[in-house]
Design an enzyme around this catalytic site. Structure first.
Site, PDB file in Angstrom:
ATOM      1  N   SER A 188       0.847  -1.197   0.000  1.00 29.74           N
ATOM      2  CA  SER A 188       0.000   0.000   0.000  1.00 29.74           C
ATOM      3  C   SER A 188       0.881   1.244   0.000  1.00 29.74           C
ATOM      4  O   SER A 188       2.001   1.225   0.514  1.00 29.74           O
ATOM      5  CB  SER A 188      -0.883   0.026   1.253  1.00 29.74           C
ATOM      6  N   ASP A 189       0.384   2.332  -0.565  1.00 29.99           N
ATOM      7  CA  ASP A 189       1.007   3.626  -0.297  1.00 29.99           C
ATOM      8  C   ASP A 189       0.756   3.917   1.184  1.00 29.99           C
ATOM      9  O   ASP A 189       0.001   3.216   1.861  1.00 29.99           O
ATOM     10  CB  ASP A 189       0.408   4.714  -1.200  1.00 29.99           C
ATOM     11  N   ASP A 190       1.401   4.938   1.716  1.00 30.46           N
ATOM     12  CA  ASP A 190       1.312   5.235   3.146  1.00 30.46           C
ATOM     13  C   ASP A 190      -0.154   5.401   3.576  1.00 30.46           C
ATOM     14  O   ASP A 190      -0.863   6.271   3.074  1.00 30.46           O
ATOM     15  CB  ASP A 190       2.107   6.513   3.439  1.00 30.46           C
ATOM     16  N   LEU A 191      -0.575   4.596   4.524  1.00 29.55           N
ATOM     17  CA  LEU A 191      -1.961   4.672   4.992  1.00 29.55           C
ATOM     18  C   LEU A 191      -2.263   5.972   5.733  1.00 29.55           C
ATOM     19  O   LEU A 191      -3.430   6.342   5.901  1.00 29.55           O
ATOM     20  CB  LEU A 191      -2.275   3.482   5.907  1.00 29.55           C
TER      21      LEU A 191
END
Length: 347
Positions: free
Chosen positions: A245-248
């Site tokens: 994931s990209d940064d949550l």
């Protein structure tokens, strides 16, 4: 998970988290950087606390670069794209990738969140622009392929981002949740094309976009979309690597729900590894939420085991032995500086 650290050395709280939770690894930012030797020692410490950790960074060149002097300052990817369009030569792109990989290895970093595989298709896009190799799918696909192969040869993990394409947005997912309103036909013809080529190139990881694509999934951003991650990326495109994931903690996700809830949704959708780049408290909350979701049956144990197996396979290929600081390392790369100069000159 891959987590962020607060500063230039591990705190007691961070050490405890690493030992108790055993995350997949850590991502470095500018706040973690004091000097090459300090970073190398920090990486060595991480290898003591974790077994074969992935140590990541965003070192694209241009405006997205976490490392300053004495590391080589490469220009943004767009300059390589211009050179390729003029000459059809890819040597400078290969040299940039090789140089970056070697410099990162010197400080124990084994994963670079690059290449950007987004197409610079919207001149009003505030976040991609010159980070992309160019405005055409062919240029982006070709230079991404060269980059991925160079990193693989150097035994550093590369990551194609931001799937399925962040190039045609009018907003920045760090701040808001963007939408790409292109038709399904256009998305497959344009945005998805270079990612499909990256799968053929053997890219080991892909990063999801916190972007909504109504033509693919009317409700969920890609990070939380089973349709996009499992039906398209896994089944249709045959990607067998690790989905990250990209940064949550980016507002595209964090403004709309708790990160703990988003983390569980991302894993259900098909994400293998969650990026939690700043808050250790959020990382702890996510760890608890994932545990509860497994206990209740909301999360499939079989699916999580499959994710863990993909991460283990990645580590086996790229993180073979502990990193140790070399006392002879000078952290000086004159040939790399020349290559960076050549890129600017010829582009």
């Amino acid at each position: 998970m891959m987590i962020g650290l607060a500063g230039t050395a591990l705190t007691a709280k961070e050490r405890k988290f690493l030992r108790d939770v055993n995350p997949a690894g850590v991502i470095y930012f500018k706040r973690n950087v004091e000097s090459p030797k300090q970073l190398a020692k920090l990486s060595q410490e991480l290898f003591k606390e974790l077994k074969n950790p992935l140590i990541g960074i965003d070192q694209e060149g241009g405006r997205v670069a976490r490392l300053g002097e004495p590391f080589t300052a490469f220009s943004a990817n767009k300059s390589l794209g211009r050179y390729y369009q003029k000459t059809r030569k890819v040597e400078l792109a290969r040299k940039k990738a090789v140089a970056m990989a070697r410099e990162l290895k010197a400080i124990g970093v084994n994963l670079n969140f690059t290449p950007v595989v987004d197409i610079d298709s919207n001149p009003k896009n505030p976040i991609i622009g010159d980070r992309a190799f160019g405005e055409t799918r062919e240029t982006v696909a070709k230079l991404a392929d060269v980059t991925i192969r160079a990193y693989r040869k150097e035994k550093v993990v590369s990551c194609a981002k931001h799937f399925p394409g962040h190039g045609d947005t009018y907003s920045d997912s760090h701040k808001v949740l963007p939408t790409v309103r292109a038709t399904r036909q256009l998305l497959f013809k344009r945005e998805l094309y270079p990612f499909a080529q990256c799968v053929k190139s053997g890219v080991p990881t892909m990063m999801t976009a916190h972007v909504v694509y109504p033509a693919l999934d009317a409700e969920n951003p890609a990070t939380l979309s089973k349709t996009i991650l499992q039906d398209i990326l896994r089944k249709r495109m045959k990607f067998k690597g690790v989905i990250i994931s990209d940064d949550l903690e980016m507002n595209a996700i964090a403004k709309h729900q708790s990160l703990a809830s988003a983390a569980v949704s991302a894993l259900k959708a098909g994400v293998d590894m969650l990026l939690v780049c700043k808050s250790l408290e959020e990382a702890e909350a996510i760890h608890r939420a994932v545990g509860l979701a497994l206990e209740s049956g909301e999360l499939s144990t079989r699916q999580i085991q499959a994710s863990l197996a993909r991460i283990a396979k990645l580590k086996k290929e790229y993180v073979r032995k502990p990193f140790r600081v070399s006392v002879r390392e000078k952290f000086a790369w004159p040939s790399h500086r020349q290559w960076a100069h050549d890129i600017l000159t010829y582009a």
